[in-house]
Design an enzyme around this catalytic site. Structure first.
Site, PDB file in Angstrom:
ATOM      1  N   LYS A  55       0.882  -1.001   0.428  1.00  0.00           N
ATOM      2  CA  LYS A  55      -0.025   0.193   0.226  1.00  0.00           C
ATOM      3  C   LYS A  55       0.928   0.968  -0.279  1.00  0.00           C
ATOM      4  O   LYS A  55       0.602   1.879  -0.352  1.00  0.00           O
ATOM      5  CB  LYS A  55      -0.584   0.128   1.060  1.00  0.00           C
ATOM      6  CG  LYS A  55      -1.676  -1.265   0.587  1.00  0.00           C
ATOM      7  CD  LYS A  55      -2.932  -1.026   1.869  1.00  0.00           C
ATOM      8  CE  LYS A  55      -4.090  -2.128   2.098  1.00  0.00           C
ATOM      9  NZ  LYS A  55      -4.501  -2.811   3.465  1.00  0.00           N
ATOM     10  N   GLN A  99      -4.873  -1.616   9.648  1.00  0.00           N
ATOM     11  CA  GLN A  99      -4.793  -2.718   9.137  1.00  0.00           C
ATOM     12  C   GLN A  99      -5.095  -3.445  10.842  1.00  0.00           C
ATOM     13  O   GLN A  99      -5.065  -3.727  11.286  1.00  0.00           O
ATOM     14  CB  GLN A  99      -3.609  -2.408   9.005  1.00  0.00           C
ATOM     15  CG  GLN A  99      -2.801  -4.460   8.081  1.00  0.00           C
ATOM     16  CD  GLN A  99      -3.443  -4.220   6.441  1.00  0.00           C
ATOM     17  OE1 GLN A  99      -3.891  -3.088   5.910  1.00  0.00           O
ATOM     18  NE2 GLN A  99      -3.910  -5.548   5.919  1.00  0.00           N
ATOM     19  N   ASP A 122     -11.431   2.698   4.480  1.00  0.00           N
ATOM     20  CA  ASP A 122     -11.481   1.308   4.483  1.00  0.00           C
ATOM     21  C   ASP A 122     -12.694   1.097   3.707  1.00  0.00           C
ATOM     22  O   ASP A 122     -13.932  -0.336   4.190  1.00  0.00           O
ATOM     23  CB  ASP A 122     -10.894   1.259   5.402  1.00  0.00           C
ATOM     24  CG  ASP A 122     -10.062  -0.259   5.679  1.00  0.00           C
ATOM     25  OD1 ASP A 122     -10.292  -0.799   4.247  1.00  0.00           O
ATOM     26  OD2 ASP A 122      -9.292   0.132   6.319  1.00  0.00           O
TER      27      ASP A 122
HETATM   28  N1  GUN Z   1      -7.220  -6.852   6.400  1.00  0.00           N
HETATM   29  C1  GUN Z   1      -7.771  -7.491   5.175  1.00  0.00           C
HETATM   30  N2  GUN Z   1      -8.412  -7.094   3.975  1.00  0.00           N
HETATM   31  C2  GUN Z   1      -8.472  -5.648   4.995  1.00  0.00           C
HETATM   32  C3  GUN Z   1      -9.201  -4.582   4.394  1.00  0.00           C
HETATM   33  O1  GUN Z   1      -9.736  -4.525   3.193  1.00  0.00           O
HETATM   34  N3  GUN Z   1      -8.844  -3.544   5.184  1.00  0.00           N
HETATM   35  C4  GUN Z   1      -8.081  -3.044   6.247  1.00  0.00           C
HETATM   36  N4  GUN Z   1      -7.919  -1.859   6.815  1.00  0.00           N
HETATM   37  N5  GUN Z   1      -7.879  -4.453   6.851  1.00  0.00           N
HETATM   38  C5  GUN Z   1      -7.496  -5.414   5.800  1.00  0.00           C
END
Ligand code: GUN
Length: 326
Positions: A55, A99, A122
């Site tokens: 990311k 995350q 998100d």
């Molecule tokens: N962990 C797995 N998928 C995601 C996601 O789309 N966003 C976040 N913040 N954590 C994750």
């Protein structure tokens, strides 16, 4: 003879979206705005570390600013709430991503609700969940909901591939907060007739066999078999399951020498929730890897630029007008 199923190439679609995001970031940069993403990564979960690095790297590629915050595993909910409050208050931070999963002692729900809805890239804050429910759009627009990235990516694949959604029977396997529930809502907003199946559904096959669009998001390798699929259907595979057992690999990919070679080198291979044999019956399908997974980060970038525009674009526009008049 049956026509060959069309492969929906997630890598190509993600590249298109990232190019558009980079263009928007350049336009914002011309107004002195660099869209910024803060990523909070607690402790050391190997898979999370890989995602987060990716990311951060993509932000840099698209001309965006990013910051990684890495509190230790022992961090408390109170300390994380304070950290999020600080990020909410910083003007140069447009998006905040916490995350998941977080350590068991952290109150995840409370933390997600502490993120400013305008910076919730998100789409997990209840305000954005609610906005998504009342929205008729299936993309992300300034002023409307920031939608969760994987479901938004699925809708982009369907839209950019010209696949019909309105009036289609869409069957979603899985009811997670991150994928199943929001994608069901987005498909409904796009006028599909939606069925959601889950672990308590009795005889899932009777629903999947009627699906024009089948979205599988349950995390079980090869769960959807060829007998469960309507010929010609669009198959969207959200599963990314690592298979390490040689016999299982041979069962999923009989006679596939490329997979066998990959497995021999790496000791594992990725299998989706849909059995590879079912793809042969499809009208179109997303491969694993290279399908839905490729879209998630692109949509995060898209959300971050949308959040920057929604929060800072208007005032930047006004000062530009003021500058032009001066
Ligand atoms: N962990 C797995 N998928 C995601 C996601 O789309 N966003 C976040 N913040 N954590 C994750």
């Amino acid at each position: 003879m049956k026509a060959t199923a069309r492969i929906l190439n997630g890598i190509e679609i993600a590249a298109q979206i990232k190019a558009e995001v980079a263009e928007q970031a350049r336009a914002l940069a011309a107004r002195g705005i660099t869209p910024g993403l803060a990523v909070v990564l607690v402790g050391h979960v190997a898979a999370s570390e890989i995602y987060v690095r990716s990311k951060v790297k993509t932000c840099a590629e698209l001309g965006m600013f990013s910051e990684m915050l890495t509190p230790p595993e022992s961090v408390t909910t109170a300390e994380l709430l304070e950290l999020v409050a600080g990020l909410n208050a910083r003007d140069e931070v447009d998006g905040i991503l916490i995350q998941l999963p977080l350590p068991a002692h952290v109150d995840t729900r409370r933390l997600l609700e502490a993120v400013s809805p305008d910076k919730d890239v998100d789409g997990f804050h209840p305000i954005n969940v609610g906005r998504l429910q009342s929205s008729a759009s299936h993309g992300v627009q300034a002023g409307s909901a920031l939608a969760p990235c994987t479901p938004a990516g699925i809708m982009e694949i369907l839209r950019r591939s010209g696949l019909p959604v309105a009036g289609q029977h869409a069957v979603v396997l899985g009811r997670s907060e991150i994928v199943g529930k929001p994608v069901a809502m987005m498909l409904l907003n796009a006028s599909a007739t939606v069925t959601v199946c889950h672990s308590k559904t009795v005889e899932i096959g009777r629903y999947t066999r009627d699906a024009d669009i089948l979205v599988a998001a349950i995390g079980r390798p090869g769960f959807v078999t060829a007998e469960m699929v309507k010929p010609g259907a669009t198959l969207i595979d959200v599963g990314i399951n690592r298979v390490t057992d040689a016999a299982e690999v041979a069962r999923f990919f009989p006679g596939d020498e490329a997979r066998a070679a990959q497995f021999a080198t790496r000791g594992s291979t990725l299998v989706g929730d849909i059995h590879p044999a079912a793809f042969a019956l499809a009208g179109a399908y997303t491969p694993v890897p290279g399908g839905v997974g490729a879209l998630t980060i692109a949509m995060l970038m898209k959300n971050t630029v949308a959040a920057a525009k929604a929060r800072r674009g208007a005032s930047a526009g006004r000062s530009e007008v003021a500058a032009a008049k001066a």
